[in-house]
Design a protein around this motif. Structure first.
Motif, PDB file in Angstrom:
ATOM      1  N   LEU A 161       0.759  -1.086  -0.040  1.00  0.00           N
ATOM      2  CA  LEU A 161      -0.088  -0.061   0.024  1.00  0.00           C
ATOM      3  C   LEU A 161       0.762   1.365   0.044  1.00  0.00           C
ATOM      4  N   LEU A 162       1.979   1.229   0.642  1.00  0.00           N
ATOM      5  CA  LEU A 162       2.804   2.418   0.864  1.00  0.00           C
ATOM      6  C   LEU A 162       3.569   2.726  -0.586  1.00  0.00           C
ATOM      7  N   GLU A 163       3.759   1.515  -1.224  1.00  0.00           N
ATOM      8  CA  GLU A 163       4.305   1.578  -2.684  1.00  0.00           C
ATOM      9  C   GLU A 163       3.099   1.882  -3.812  1.00  0.00           C
ATOM     10  N   HIS A 164       2.071   1.861  -3.566  1.00  0.00           N
ATOM     11  CA  HIS A 164       1.052   2.103  -4.275  1.00  0.00           C
ATOM     12  C   HIS A 164       0.945   3.710  -4.218  1.00  0.00           C
ATOM     13  N   VAL A 165       0.833   4.188  -3.084  1.00  0.00           N
ATOM     14  CA  VAL A 165       0.732   5.398  -2.458  1.00  0.00           C
ATOM     15  C   VAL A 165       1.908   6.391  -3.085  1.00  0.00           C
ATOM     16  N   ALA A 166       2.966   5.742  -3.054  1.00  0.00           N
ATOM     17  CA  ALA A 166       4.462   6.515  -3.531  1.00  0.00           C
ATOM     18  C   ALA A 166       4.436   6.639  -4.873  1.00  0.00           C
ATOM     19  N   THR A 167       3.991   5.447  -5.759  1.00  0.00           N
ATOM     20  CA  THR A 167       4.224   5.510  -7.215  1.00  0.00           C
ATOM     21  C   THR A 167       3.043   6.032  -7.970  1.00  0.00           C
ATOM     22  N   ARG A 168       1.770   5.749  -7.226  1.00  0.00           N
ATOM     23  CA  ARG A 168       0.705   6.190  -8.123  1.00  0.00           C
ATOM     24  C   ARG A 168       0.022   7.311  -7.957  1.00  0.00           C
ATOM     25  N   HIS A 169       0.135   7.962  -6.841  1.00  0.00           N
ATOM     26  CA  HIS A 169      -0.334   9.294  -6.179  1.00  0.00           C
ATOM     27  C   HIS A 169      -1.764   9.321  -6.705  1.00  0.00           C
ATOM     28  N   ALA A 170      -2.510   8.079  -6.538  1.00  0.00           N
ATOM     29  CA  ALA A 170      -3.953   7.985  -6.846  1.00  0.00           C
ATOM     30  C   ALA A 170      -5.133   8.825  -6.179  1.00  0.00           C
ATOM     31  N   TYR A 171      -4.743   8.960  -4.922  1.00  0.00           N
ATOM     32  CA  TYR A 171      -5.773   9.787  -4.068  1.00  0.00           C
ATOM     33  C   TYR A 171      -5.909  11.310  -4.430  1.00  0.00           C
ATOM     34  N   LEU A 172      -6.953  11.817  -4.971  1.00  0.00           N
ATOM     35  CA  LEU A 172      -7.180  13.124  -5.217  1.00  0.00           C
ATOM     36  C   LEU A 172      -7.907  13.800  -3.953  1.00  0.00           C
ATOM     37  N   ASP A 173      -9.067  13.049  -3.497  1.00  0.00           N
ATOM     38  CA  ASP A 173      -9.911  13.436  -2.423  1.00  0.00           C
ATOM     39  C   ASP A 173     -10.459  12.384  -1.990  1.00  0.00           C
ATOM     40  N   ILE A 174     -10.871  12.221  -0.685  1.00  0.00           N
ATOM     41  CA  ILE A 174     -11.450  11.129   0.042  1.00  0.00           C
ATOM     42  C   ILE A 174     -12.558  11.946   0.910  1.00  0.00           C
ATOM     43  N   THR A 175     -13.810  11.652   0.968  1.00  0.00           N
ATOM     44  CA  THR A 175     -14.637  12.120   1.807  1.00  0.00           C
ATOM     45  C   THR A 175     -15.578  10.941   2.590  1.00  0.00           C
ATOM     46  N   ARG A 176     -15.583  11.079   3.811  1.00  0.00           N
ATOM     47  CA  ARG A 176     -16.220  10.176   4.763  1.00  0.00           C
ATOM     48  C   ARG A 176     -17.369  10.562   5.349  1.00  0.00           C
ATOM     49  N   THR A 177     -18.318   9.987   5.220  1.00  0.00           N
ATOM     50  CA  THR A 177     -19.769  10.331   5.835  1.00  0.00           C
ATOM     51  C   THR A 177     -20.372   9.300   6.604  1.00  0.00           C
ATOM     52  N   ASP A 178     -21.460   9.500   7.515  1.00  0.00           N
ATOM     53  CA  ASP A 178     -22.275   8.479   8.188  1.00  0.00           C
ATOM     54  C   ASP A 178     -21.203   7.381   8.921  1.00  0.00           C
ATOM     55  N   LEU A 179     -20.199   7.835   9.582  1.00  0.00           N
ATOM     56  CA  LEU A 179     -19.578   6.918  10.324  1.00  0.00           C
ATOM     57  C   LEU A 179     -19.689   6.279  11.557  1.00  0.00           C
ATOM     58  N   VAL A 180     -19.819   5.175  11.763  1.00  0.00           N
ATOM     59  CA  VAL A 180     -20.216   4.378  12.813  1.00  0.00           C
ATOM     60  C   VAL A 180     -18.941   3.745  13.541  1.00  0.00           C
ATOM     61  N   VAL A 181     -18.810   4.162  14.921  1.00  0.00           N
ATOM     62  CA  VAL A 181     -17.505   3.725  15.448  1.00  0.00           C
ATOM     63  C   VAL A 181     -18.049   2.895  16.700  1.00  0.00           C
ATOM     64  N   VAL A 205     -13.953  -0.412  15.436  1.00  0.00           N
ATOM     65  CA  VAL A 205     -14.461  -0.833  14.028  1.00  0.00           C
ATOM     66  C   VAL A 205     -15.230   0.482  13.507  1.00  0.00           C
ATOM     67  N   VAL A 206     -14.731   0.807  12.424  1.00  0.00           N
ATOM     68  CA  VAL A 206     -15.363   2.140  11.866  1.00  0.00           C
ATOM     69  C   VAL A 206     -15.981   1.771  10.371  1.00  0.00           C
ATOM     70  N   THR A 207     -17.166   2.208  10.318  1.00  0.00           N
ATOM     71  CA  THR A 207     -18.096   1.661   9.168  1.00  0.00           C
ATOM     72  C   THR A 207     -18.862   2.644   8.722  1.00  0.00           C
ATOM     73  N   GLY A 208     -18.723   3.174   7.495  1.00  0.00           N
ATOM     74  CA  GLY A 208     -19.409   4.236   6.723  1.00  0.00           C
ATOM     75  C   GLY A 208     -19.147   4.551   5.305  1.00  0.00           C
ATOM     76  N   ARG A 209     -19.538   5.398   4.820  1.00  0.00           N
ATOM     77  CA  ARG A 209     -19.667   5.919   3.451  1.00  0.00           C
ATOM     78  C   ARG A 209     -18.271   6.370   3.121  1.00  0.00           C
ATOM     79  N   ILE A 210     -17.791   6.229   1.744  1.00  0.00           N
ATOM     80  CA  ILE A 210     -16.581   6.613   1.523  1.00  0.00           C
ATOM     81  C   ILE A 210     -16.813   7.062  -0.109  1.00  0.00           C
TER      82      ILE A 210
END
Length: 153
Positions: free
Chosen positions: A57-77, A86-91
């Motif tokens: 995953l660290l290699e994925h982040v380092a080489t692909r720079h794929a994530y431009l924005d991440i929005t989380r909503t309706d999180l249940v902890v 355990v965190v569950t919710g929309r992404i």
């Protein structure tokens, strides 16, 4: 087995702050921050079913720079004992495509965090993308939505 409980306000705030640090580090491609947030045993399941270890995953982040924005909503902890959350919710991810374009991918994510001496770390992540709902909503879900609409009138 330890009881599973909905996190109180203090625990919820603490866990959501860790999730926000993960989100910010992914967007900034901050490998040091991600290394500190991810347990060495991390299992990260991407939406199409691709499984990454922490190192991958660290290699994925380092080489692909794929994530431009991440929005989380309706999180249940929820907490399992004192040291597992355990965190569950929309992404909703806005992602860079290999061809340079962009795409959005929404769904539901489940994350598991474990607390150790140096704080909370992610041990598991799985995203299930939105898809066709063959069966539709349950009667109880329809009733709950109708009750919510009645309360807002």
């Amino acid at each position: 087995m330890s009881a599973v409980v909905t996190a109180d306000a203090a625990a919820r705030t603490e866990i959501l702050a860790v999730e926000e640090r993960r989100r910010a580090a992914l967007l900034a491609h901050d490998l040091d921050a991600l290394d500190a947030l991810f347990d060495d045993t991390l299992v990260h399941v991407h939406a199409p079913g691709l499984i990454h270890t922490k190192v991958q995953l660290l290699e994925h982040v380092a080489t692909r720079h794929a994530y431009l924005d991440i929005t989380r909503t309706d999180l249940v902890v929820r907490l399992v004992g004192d040291d597992v959350a355990v965190v569950t919710g929309r992404i909703l991810n806005r992602l860079r495509r290999p061809d340079g374009g962009e795409r959005e991918l929404g769904g539901v994510a489940t994350q598991v965090l474990a607390r150790s001496g140096d704080g909370w770390r992610f041990v598991s992540f799985q995203m299930t993308p939105d898809g066709e709902q063959e069966w539709g909503r349950l009667p109880s879900e329809i009733a709950a939505q109708n009750d919510g609409q009645d309360e807002n009138r």
